[in-house]
Scaffold this motif. Structure first.
Motif, PDB file in Angstrom:
ATOM      1  N   MET A   1       0.884  -1.295  -0.054  1.00 21.80           N
ATOM      2  CA  MET A   1       0.087   0.056  -0.027  1.00 21.80           C
ATOM      3  C   MET A   1       0.733   1.206  -0.020  1.00 21.80           C
ATOM      4  SD  MET A   1      -2.875   1.254   2.786  1.00 21.80           S
ATOM      5  CE  MET A   1      -3.818  -0.574   2.455  1.00 21.80           C
ATOM      6  N   ASN A   2       0.678   2.035  -1.050  1.00 21.85           N
ATOM      7  CA  ASN A   2       1.219   3.484  -1.216  1.00 21.85           C
ATOM      8  C   ASN A   2       0.440   4.552  -0.745  1.00 21.85           C
ATOM      9  OD1 ASN A   2       3.788   2.239  -1.698  1.00 21.85           O
ATOM     10  ND2 ASN A   2       3.108   2.052  -3.775  1.00 21.85           N
ATOM     11  N   ILE A   3       0.829   5.175   0.368  1.00 13.56           N
ATOM     12  CA  ILE A   3      -0.267   6.198   1.048  1.00 13.56           C
ATOM     13  C   ILE A   3       0.391   7.572   0.735  1.00 13.56           C
ATOM     14  CG2 ILE A   3      -1.673   7.186   2.978  1.00 13.56           C
ATOM     15  CD1 ILE A   3      -1.772   4.251   3.873  1.00 13.56           C
ATOM     16  N   ASP A 223      -1.645   4.587  -4.361  1.00 15.77           N
ATOM     17  CA  ASP A 223      -3.089   3.863  -4.409  1.00 15.77           C
ATOM     18  C   ASP A 223      -3.989   4.404  -3.411  1.00 15.77           C
ATOM     19  OD1 ASP A 223      -2.008   2.366  -2.382  1.00 15.77           O
ATOM     20  OD2 ASP A 223      -0.963   1.155  -3.515  1.00 15.77           O
ATOM     21  N   HIS A 224      -3.348   5.113  -2.537  1.00 14.08           N
ATOM     22  CA  HIS A 224      -4.349   5.687  -1.369  1.00 14.08           C
ATOM     23  C   HIS A 224      -3.712   7.188  -1.048  1.00 14.08           C
ATOM     24  CE1 HIS A 224      -4.928   1.372  -0.941  1.00 14.08           C
ATOM     25  NE2 HIS A 224      -6.155   1.646  -0.202  1.00 14.08           N
ATOM     26  N   GLU A 245      -7.766   5.291  -3.909  1.00 12.31           N
ATOM     27  CA  GLU A 245      -8.882   5.485  -2.840  1.00 12.31           C
ATOM     28  C   GLU A 245      -8.525   6.765  -1.897  1.00 12.31           C
ATOM     29  OE1 GLU A 245      -9.866   2.417   0.090  1.00 12.31           O
ATOM     30  OE2 GLU A 245      -9.249   0.917  -1.520  1.00 12.31           O
ATOM     31  N   TYR A 301      -9.087   5.753   6.520  1.00  9.98           N
ATOM     32  CA  TYR A 301      -7.773   5.543   6.685  1.00  9.98           C
ATOM     33  C   TYR A 301      -7.592   4.475   7.848  1.00  9.98           C
ATOM     34  CZ  TYR A 301      -8.037   8.268  11.101  1.00  9.98           C
ATOM     35  OH  TYR A 301      -8.279   8.910  12.238  1.00  9.98           O
ATOM     36  N   TRP A 304      -7.521   1.445   6.259  1.00  9.88           N
ATOM     37  CA  TRP A 304      -5.963   1.276   5.552  1.00  9.88           C
ATOM     38  C   TRP A 304      -5.012   0.762   6.718  1.00  9.88           C
ATOM     39  CZ3 TRP A 304      -5.861   6.614   3.046  1.00  9.88           C
ATOM     40  CH2 TRP A 304      -7.121   6.876   1.979  1.00  9.88           C
ATOM     41  N   SER A 307      -5.530  -2.943   7.556  1.00  4.31           N
ATOM     42  CA  SER A 307      -4.935  -3.779   6.369  1.00  4.31           C
ATOM     43  C   SER A 307      -3.408  -3.949   6.683  1.00  4.31           C
ATOM     44  CB  SER A 307      -5.178  -3.101   4.795  1.00  4.31           C
ATOM     45  OG  SER A 307      -6.813  -3.232   4.697  1.00  4.31           O
ATOM     46  N   ILE A 308      -2.552  -2.714   6.732  1.00  5.52           N
ATOM     47  CA  ILE A 308      -1.112  -2.916   6.912  1.00  5.52           C
ATOM     48  C   ILE A 308      -0.978  -3.590   8.214  1.00  5.52           C
ATOM     49  CG2 ILE A 308       0.773  -1.257   7.462  1.00  5.52           C
ATOM     50  CD1 ILE A 308      -0.661   1.066   5.971  1.00  5.52           C
ATOM     51  N   CYS A 340       5.979  -6.901   1.719  1.00  6.74           N
ATOM     52  CA  CYS A 340       4.698  -6.589   2.211  1.00  6.74           C
ATOM     53  C   CYS A 340       4.726  -4.982   3.047  1.00  6.74           C
ATOM     54  CB  CYS A 340       4.161  -7.782   3.302  1.00  6.74           C
ATOM     55  SG  CYS A 340       5.017  -7.608   4.575  1.00  6.74           S
ATOM     56  N   SER A 342       4.326  -1.231   3.390  1.00  8.22           N
ATOM     57  CA  SER A 342       3.598   0.013   2.833  1.00  8.22           C
ATOM     58  C   SER A 342       4.679   1.129   3.010  1.00  8.22           C
ATOM     59  CB  SER A 342       2.282  -0.093   3.797  1.00  8.22           C
ATOM     60  OG  SER A 342       1.298  -1.073   3.393  1.00  8.22           O
TER      61      SER A 342
END
Length: 426
Positions: A1-3, A223-224, A245, A301, A304, A307-308, A340, A342
């Motif tokens: 995940m890239n926030i 992606d976020h 998102e 968030y 998110w 999930s992380i 995995c 982020s």
């Protein structure tokens, strides 16, 4: 995940006038259109009035066009008096004027803009000073104490806000009912101010055309997006056609909104101690946590972050299993071996303690690598970096900061913005 986490500095870096001061100046300049009388009402006068204003030229042009299009009606009253009433061909500007005209907060901030600062944090701090003053006055009244015995600085704030409301100390502070009525006036005017801000952003700021693209942001695969802004600058510049998102933690400005449908959060942090904050809710409408709940801004968030954490736990389980199969002499596998981790990118956010709970949840997550971009005017300029580090200490503590900025497995990295996009972000 890239926030990507963005604050107001993100909009500023794209050449957008989104400072508190920009909005207040706009309101002052716009109000002149509807109040200047004939004699000084020529187009040349207004053109000169706008000339030295440091703002985007497209906004100046919009106001100038509105001024040229204005029409005057004379409204007569039963007592024989009359009033000049101006309208323009710019419906958005007409609506904005109706919201800021005689708005207590606008009038109050006009009087203290020279020392309040330019950032929204300063703006909210000043609102908090006013509300806390009214709160103290209310408590004094409940206890039948002389309200003029409140601290001297609060006396000044009280007199100024009453003055801007065209009120009288004896009328407003004579009873709890009158104080609560005045509080209701302040709350109503705050809501209209927020809607005026929404019109400014959607009808004037977001319609600015420029080709500014920040290289560092353009290279990221996001992606976020967690936005503390009201605008959708990222989507317009970088997100079109991409599956991203978005979570607008303070709400999103939309031109189709009304005062009631507006979901923008603009208020103050909780200032009451634990033993009072859940009991005394007289000023709850001004508080950001209440506005977030009322306006359903959402907290995606949190999902998110969950999930992380789940990915981290799964990776740890795999790492432990792999380590067991490889024997005790083998290097212990790490979650990063399973790709995995982020990434959290922060741009244009001062990392102030007011957003500390959200920042801690992300930065202190064991499966997040944080990269913080900071503004600079020249190659060796670290003034903004110094401020960011200082704020981070308040948010996560010095021990946590030291641990995460050093060693083989550090998770926080500070990255200077390229000088080509050096627009002050704090």
């Amino acid at each position: 995940m890239n926030i990507l986490l963005i604050g107001n500095g993100f909009d500023l870096a794209h050449g957008l006038p989104t400072l508190y001061k920009n909005f207040l100046d706009f309101c002052i300049k716009a109000k002149v259109i509807f109040t200047i009388i004939d004699g000084r009402g020529s187009n040349l006068y207004y053109d000169e009035y706008l000339r030295d204003w440091d703002i985007n030229s497209q906004i100046k042009e919009s106001l100038m066009e509105a001024y040229k299009s204005r029409k005057k009606d004379i409204i007569f009253f039963d007592d024989g008096t009359h009033r000049d009433d101006f309208t323009t061909q710019n419906d958005a500007l007409n609506q904005l004027y109706s919201l800021i005209n005689k708005n207590v907060w606008i009038e109050y901030f006009k009087g203290c803009s020279s020392y309040i600062g330019e950032n929204w944090i300063d703006f909210e701090t000043e609102i908090s000073r006013v509300i806390q003053t009214i709160d103290v006055v209310r408590n004094y009244t409940v206890q039948h104490k002389d309200i003029m015995e409140i601290p001297r600085d609060m006396q000044g704030i009280l007199m100024e806000i009453i003055k801007k409301a065209k009120g009288n100390l004896k009328d407003i502070c004579v009873s709890i009912e009158q104080i609560d009525k005045f509080t209701g006036r302040l709350y109503k005017d705050l809501k209209t101010l927020i809607r005026a801000l929404e019109i400014y952003l959607t009808e004037f700021v977001e319609k600015i055309n420029n080709d500014i693209v920040i290289p560092e942001i353009n290279e990221l695969k996001i992606d976020h997006v967690l936005s503390f802004n009201y605008t959708n600058t990222f989507e317009k510049k970088y997100g079109i056609g991409k599956s991203i998102e978005y979570n607008f933690i303070h709400g999103e400005a939309k031109e189709s909104n009304t005062i009631e449908s507006n979901n923008m959060v603009l208020g103050i942090d909780e200032y009451l101690p634990k033993d009072r904050k859940d009991k005394e809710t007289y000023f709850i409408g001004f508080k950001k946590y209440y506005q977030r709940i009322l306006k359903s801004t959402g907290c995606d968030y949190v999902d998110w972050i969950d999930s992380i954490k789940e990915a981290y736990e799964e990776a740890c389980y795999k790492a432990a299993s792999c380590s067991g199969k490889m024997g005790n002499n083998s290097r212990k596998a790490r979650p990063t071996d399973f790709h995995c981790s982020s990434n959290l990118y922060i741009f244009g956010h001062s990392l102030d303690i007011t957003d500390g709970d959200i920042l801690r949840a992300l930065i202190c997550n064991d499966n997040v690598n944080t990269k913080i971009f900071y503004y600079r005017e020249k190659v060796d300029d670290k003034r903004t970096l110094e401020k960011i580090i200082s704020n981070l200490v308040k948010v996560i503590g010095q021990d946590e900061l030291i641990k995460r900025t050093g060693g083989e497995f550090k998770t926080i990295e500070f990255i200077p913005q390229s000088l080509s996009d050096s627009i002050n972000t704090n």
